[in-house]
Design a protein around this motif. Structure first.
Motif, PDB file in Angstrom:
ATOM      1  N   ILE A  47      -5.822  -7.920   8.869  1.00 37.44           N
ATOM      2  CA  ILE A  47      -4.514  -8.534   8.859  1.00 37.44           C
ATOM      3  C   ILE A  47      -4.079  -7.787   7.696  1.00 37.44           C
ATOM      4  CG2 ILE A  47      -3.471 -10.796   8.299  1.00 37.44           C
ATOM      5  CD1 ILE A  47      -6.701 -11.945   8.582  1.00 37.44           C
ATOM      6  N   TYR A  48      -3.828  -6.758   7.735  1.00 34.36           N
ATOM      7  CA  TYR A  48      -3.190  -6.420   6.342  1.00 34.36           C
ATOM      8  C   TYR A  48      -1.535  -5.509   7.176  1.00 34.36           C
ATOM      9  CZ  TYR A  48      -7.017  -4.120   3.755  1.00 34.36           C
ATOM     10  OH  TYR A  48      -8.096  -3.539   2.480  1.00 34.36           O
ATOM     11  N   LYS A  49      -1.688  -5.759   7.713  1.00 34.68           N
ATOM     12  CA  LYS A  49      -0.081  -6.359   8.302  1.00 34.68           C
ATOM     13  C   LYS A  49       0.918  -7.563   7.607  1.00 34.68           C
ATOM     14  CE  LYS A  49       3.076  -6.741  12.333  1.00 34.68           C
ATOM     15  NZ  LYS A  49       3.662  -7.297  13.603  1.00 34.68           N
ATOM     16  N   ILE A  50       0.054  -8.483   7.385  1.00 37.79           N
ATOM     17  CA  ILE A  50       0.348  -8.881   6.502  1.00 37.79           C
ATOM     18  C   ILE A  50       1.070  -8.900   4.767  1.00 37.79           C
ATOM     19  CG2 ILE A  50      -0.139 -11.951   5.561  1.00 37.79           C
ATOM     20  CD1 ILE A  50      -1.459 -12.095   7.870  1.00 37.79           C
ATOM     21  N   VAL A  51      -0.432  -7.936   4.209  1.00 39.64           N
ATOM     22  CA  VAL A  51      -0.163  -6.956   2.775  1.00 39.64           C
ATOM     23  C   VAL A  51       0.518  -6.708   2.893  1.00 39.64           C
ATOM     24  CG1 VAL A  51      -1.305  -5.991   1.438  1.00 39.64           C
ATOM     25  CG2 VAL A  51      -2.519  -7.664   3.130  1.00 39.64           C
ATOM     26  N   GLY A  52       1.351  -5.919   3.887  1.00 41.77           N
ATOM     27  CA  GLY A  52       2.420  -5.020   3.761  1.00 41.77           C
ATOM     28  C   GLY A  52       3.937  -4.913   4.356  1.00 41.77           C
ATOM     29  N   VAL A  53       4.043  -6.863   5.268  1.00 43.38           N
ATOM     30  CA  VAL A  53       5.014  -7.302   4.894  1.00 43.38           C
ATOM     31  C   VAL A  53       5.128  -8.365   3.386  1.00 43.38           C
ATOM     32  CG1 VAL A  53       6.323  -9.707   5.314  1.00 43.38           C
ATOM     33  CG2 VAL A  53       5.046  -7.499   7.106  1.00 43.38           C
TER      34      VAL A  53
ATOM     35  N   PRO B 264      13.254   1.533 -10.218  1.00 42.16           N
ATOM     36  CA  PRO B 264      13.051   1.718  -9.100  1.00 42.16           C
ATOM     37  C   PRO B 264      12.100   2.838  -8.055  1.00 42.16           C
ATOM     38  CG  PRO B 264      15.590   2.251  -9.755  1.00 42.16           C
ATOM     39  CD  PRO B 264      14.551   1.665 -11.186  1.00 42.16           C
ATOM     40  N   PHE B 265      11.698   2.978  -8.681  1.00 45.13           N
ATOM     41  CA  PHE B 265      10.184   3.572  -8.730  1.00 45.13           C
ATOM     42  C   PHE B 265       8.948   2.652  -8.471  1.00 45.13           C
ATOM     43  CE2 PHE B 265      12.014   6.756 -11.835  1.00 45.13           C
ATOM     44  CZ  PHE B 265      11.990   7.505 -10.533  1.00 45.13           C
ATOM     45  N   ALA B 266       9.222   1.680  -8.853  1.00 43.69           N
ATOM     46  CA  ALA B 266       8.764   0.162  -8.653  1.00 43.69           C
ATOM     47  C   ALA B 266       8.775  -0.266  -7.659  1.00 43.69           C
ATOM     48  CB  ALA B 266       8.290  -0.466  -9.968  1.00 43.69           C
ATOM     49  N   VAL B 267      10.066  -0.237  -6.745  1.00 38.18           N
ATOM     50  CA  VAL B 267      10.598  -0.182  -5.461  1.00 38.18           C
ATOM     51  C   VAL B 267      10.034   0.136  -4.403  1.00 38.18           C
ATOM     52  CG1 VAL B 267      12.400  -0.924  -4.203  1.00 38.18           C
ATOM     53  CG2 VAL B 267      12.132  -2.111  -6.714  1.00 38.18           C
ATOM     54  N   LEU B 268      10.124   1.581  -4.913  1.00 37.46           N
ATOM     55  CA  LEU B 268       9.986   2.395  -3.906  1.00 37.46           C
ATOM     56  C   LEU B 268       8.121   2.784  -3.676  1.00 37.46           C
ATOM     57  CD1 LEU B 268      10.408   5.007  -2.436  1.00 37.46           C
ATOM     58  CD2 LEU B 268      10.454   6.461  -4.722  1.00 37.46           C
ATOM     59  N   LEU B 269       7.889   2.606  -4.917  1.00 38.45           N
ATOM     60  CA  LEU B 269       5.845   2.995  -4.199  1.00 38.45           C
ATOM     61  C   LEU B 269       6.055   1.731  -3.626  1.00 38.45           C
ATOM     62  CD1 LEU B 269       5.146   3.147  -8.177  1.00 38.45           C
ATOM     63  CD2 LEU B 269       4.507   4.398  -6.241  1.00 38.45           C
ATOM     64  N   SER B 270       6.473   0.432  -4.297  1.00 38.22           N
ATOM     65  CA  SER B 270       5.967  -0.989  -2.878  1.00 38.22           C
ATOM     66  C   SER B 270       6.029  -1.211  -1.852  1.00 38.22           C
ATOM     67  CB  SER B 270       6.677  -2.359  -4.058  1.00 38.22           C
ATOM     68  OG  SER B 270       6.632  -3.303  -2.982  1.00 38.22           O
ATOM     69  N   VAL B 271       7.376  -0.780  -1.377  1.00 35.12           N
ATOM     70  CA  VAL B 271       7.837   0.286  -0.186  1.00 35.12           C
ATOM     71  C   VAL B 271       7.161   0.628   0.492  1.00 35.12           C
ATOM     72  CG1 VAL B 271      10.036   1.286   1.502  1.00 35.12           C
ATOM     73  CG2 VAL B 271      10.313  -0.654  -0.792  1.00 35.12           C
ATOM     74  N   ILE B 272       6.723   1.744  -0.005  1.00 33.32           N
ATOM     75  CA  ILE B 272       5.507   2.907   0.218  1.00 33.32           C
ATOM     76  C   ILE B 272       4.468   2.655   1.245  1.00 33.32           C
ATOM     77  CG2 ILE B 272       4.171   4.523   0.333  1.00 33.32           C
ATOM     78  CD1 ILE B 272       6.155   6.213  -1.281  1.00 33.32           C
ATOM     79  N   ALA B 273       3.751   1.610   0.116  1.00 35.68           N
ATOM     80  CA  ALA B 273       2.546   0.916   0.165  1.00 35.68           C
ATOM     81  C   ALA B 273       2.470  -0.027   1.742  1.00 35.68           C
ATOM     82  CB  ALA B 273       1.824   0.177  -0.406  1.00 35.68           C
ATOM     83  N   GLY B 274       3.850  -1.099   1.224  1.00 32.81           N
ATOM     84  CA  GLY B 274       4.129  -1.814   2.040  1.00 32.81           C
ATOM     85  C   GLY B 274       3.568  -0.913   4.094  1.00 32.81           C
ATOM     86  N   GLY B 275       4.517  -0.331   3.943  1.00 31.33           N
ATOM     87  CA  GLY B 275       4.420   0.557   5.208  1.00 31.33           C
ATOM     88  C   GLY B 275       3.704   1.329   5.857  1.00 31.33           C
ATOM     89  N   LEU B 276       2.787   1.905   4.960  1.00 35.29           N
ATOM     90  CA  LEU B 276       1.084   1.872   5.397  1.00 35.29           C
ATOM     91  C   LEU B 276       0.002   1.152   5.453  1.00 35.29           C
ATOM     92  CD1 LEU B 276       0.455   4.711   1.968  1.00 35.29           C
ATOM     93  CD2 LEU B 276       1.147   5.775   4.619  1.00 35.29           C
TER      94      LEU B 276
END
Length: 308
Positions: A219-225, A280-292
């Motif tokens: 269910i890591y897909k939920i965490v990514g979303v 913006p760096f916080a946003v970038l890290l959050s988007v990368i973590a969600g995509g992974l």
């Protein structure tokens, strides 16, 4: 399997770093940096106060003072047994004494004014910084690198801080008009979106730790979303605050244009702060973590389907 494990470790690392940056940017009060002229206005107000204190006495007050002085002298003479003839002889020393006291008072006022003016000349600029919780300002002398004044260790020990949500910059009453109220919606939307983004990312991080302890990764897909939604909220908050800064920069442009400085490198006006630059760096890290996390969920699902 090793690839998925490496992807999981990387996703957790980016998620933790994103959470730390989210908290740092929301808790630090440096989304806005502003430099305004403070010494000239303070000096003018000091001059006005001192001049008013020296000229506020009316002829009636002067007459009352002379009358009270005469009454006190008569009382003193009656107690000491002096007659009316001694009054004439003693009037000259007393008048001379009175003139000497007035001259001394004027000298003291002039000395106080000079000292106060020198102190104000040393404190030429007023620095402002603002965040989600507090808006602080302090007056200090000019520096070659004025950005260093927004580092805590280079700030004076005493500064004025108020709640930023109830009193955002600028707090001058002449700016609180219909135009200011119409632009204030950007500030309120920024606060709501940033708070929502921090809450969402915190929930996603807690959910990630819970699933990691349970050793369940399906269910890591939920965490990514969740991390993607948090990044989108923070992106919108950055846009709202950029609109807010541009609005107040335009509102105080006339006041900043009247500022004068001995240092040509002094940059008056409103600028983006350290927290705004880190967002913006916080946003970038959050988007990368969600995509992974989403990619990890898809990889595990495909592996489980092939196994079956």
């Amino acid at each position: 399997m090793k690839r998925q494990r490496l992807m999981l470790i990387t996703a957790r690392f980016f998620a933790g770093a994103a959470l730390i940056l989210f908290y740092l940017t929301s808790c630090t009060n440096y989304w806005l940096h502003a430099v305004t002229c403070g010494s000239d206005n303070n000096t003018q107000s000091a001059e006005t106060q001192l001049s008013d204190s020296q000229t506020q006495k009316t002829p009636t007050d002067n007459a009352t003072e002379l009358k009270s002085g005469t009454d006190s002298r008569r009382t003193a003479m009656s107690l000491t047994g002096r007659d009316k003839s001694s009054l004439v002889g003693s009037s000259m020393p007393e008048n001379g004494n009175l003139q000497h006291q007035k001259k001394k008072i004027n000298t003291d006022n002039e000395f106080t004014y000079n000292v106060f003016s020198l102190l104000l000349k040393d404190n030429r600029l007023t620095y402002h910084h603002e965040g989600f919780t507090w808006r602080c300002s302090f007056t200090d002398k000019e520096a070659e690198n004025q950005h260093s004044k927004f580092i805590t260790i280079f700030q004076p020990p005493v500064k004025c801080c108020v709640h930023a949500f109830y009193s955002p910059f600028p707090s001058d009453p002449k700016f609180i008009n219909a135009e200011f109220q119409s632009k204030l919606v950007y500030r309120k939307l920024w606060s709501a979106l940033m708070f929502l983004g921090v809450i969402i990312v915190t929930i996603g991080f807690i959910y990630m730790i819970y699933k990691a302890c349970r050793q369940k990764h399906e269910i890591y897909k939920i965490v990514g979303v969740i991390f993607l939604i948090g990044g989108i909220c923070f992106t919108l908050s950055i846009i709202m605050y950029a609109c807010w800064i541009s609005a107040i920069s335009w509102m105080i442009a006339k006041e900043i244009a009247n500022c004068t400085s001995a240092n040509n490198n002094t940059k008056y006006g409103v600028d983006y702060g350290w927290s705004f630059m880190a967002a913006p760096f916080a946003v970038l890290l959050s988007v990368i973590a969600g995509g992974l996390f989403i990619k990890l969920s898809a990889a595990e699902r495909s592996e489980s389907s092939t196994t079956i």
